[in-house]
Design an enzyme around this catalytic site. Sequence first.
Site, PDB file in Angstrom:
ATOM      1  N   ASP A  27       0.848  -1.189   0.000  1.00  0.00           N
ATOM      2  CA  ASP A  27       0.000   0.000   0.000  1.00  0.00           C
ATOM      3  C   ASP A  27       0.889   1.247   0.000  1.00  0.00           C
ATOM      4  O   ASP A  27       1.751   1.394   0.869  1.00  0.00           O
ATOM      5  CB  ASP A  27      -0.882  -0.008   1.249  1.00  0.00           C
ATOM      6  CG  ASP A  27      -2.001   1.028   1.194  1.00  0.00           C
ATOM      7  OD1 ASP A  27      -1.801   2.098   0.583  1.00  0.00           O
ATOM      8  OD2 ASP A  27      -3.073   0.770   1.777  1.00  0.00           O
TER       9      ASP A  27
ATOM     10  N   GLU B  86       1.091  -7.503  -9.935  1.00  0.00           N
ATOM     11  CA  GLU B  86       2.030  -7.189 -11.008  1.00  0.00           C
ATOM     12  C   GLU B  86       1.492  -7.632 -12.367  1.00  0.00           C
ATOM     13  O   GLU B  86       1.616  -6.904 -13.356  1.00  0.00           O
ATOM     14  CB  GLU B  86       3.373  -7.855 -10.725  1.00  0.00           C
ATOM     15  CG  GLU B  86       4.444  -7.563 -11.760  1.00  0.00           C
ATOM     16  CD  GLU B  86       5.782  -8.161 -11.369  1.00  0.00           C
ATOM     17  OE1 GLU B  86       6.739  -8.011 -12.154  1.00  0.00           O
ATOM     18  OE2 GLU B  86       5.882  -8.777 -10.282  1.00  0.00           O
TER      19      GLU B  86
END
Length: 213
Positions: free
Chosen positions: A118, A194
């Site tokens: 985060d 990703e």
Amino acid sequence: MRLRHKPWAEDYINENRHIVPEQPERWQGRWSERFEQRAPLHVEIGTGKGRFVNELAASNPEINVIGIELMESVLVTGVQRAADAPKKNLQLLQADVKDIGDFFAPGEIDRLYINFTDPWPKKRHAKRRLTHEGFLNRYVEVMNRGAEIHMKTDNQGLFEYSLSSLTSFGFYLRDVSLDLHRSGWQGNIMTEYEEKFFEKGMPIYRLEAALHQ
């Protein structure tokens, strides 16, 4: 993103305590006994659904791998992956990274991975970033001299902040990439996040930071 509650997660984790130790602090300084081999210890903090650590352990049997994740309903997916394809060199911890010193002895960790954490973009939340000085202080207490931090993120602001934070703390940087998937770097293992960002054509930022020996 709203977290989907999985009421069965607790029972599933309890059925797989060979993968998720119930009292991980008992293994502080003794993880090689838990793994049945003495090997470099690589730890991912905020391991999420566990794709990265499962693939890391599977492709590198010569190392020991631990993934740390606080949220039970997220961690359970990583546990499922580990149970479906057992690996003697993988353990998962349901724990908060701020307590990392409770689970590892000084100098026990050889490499830390921080993947797509985060970014906490607001300035007042800077202390929550996993590359903030407060967290770095915790990490170095359990890292070997010469140990490394490997980081990947899609967030440019967090990446720039981390470059500054790590160098100010005393780490030296290497293999810094502003677009990992166009850099030609070999050996990359994708996380769930990703893959999503890559499919959208977004750049992935990556760095390695090492402690001076």
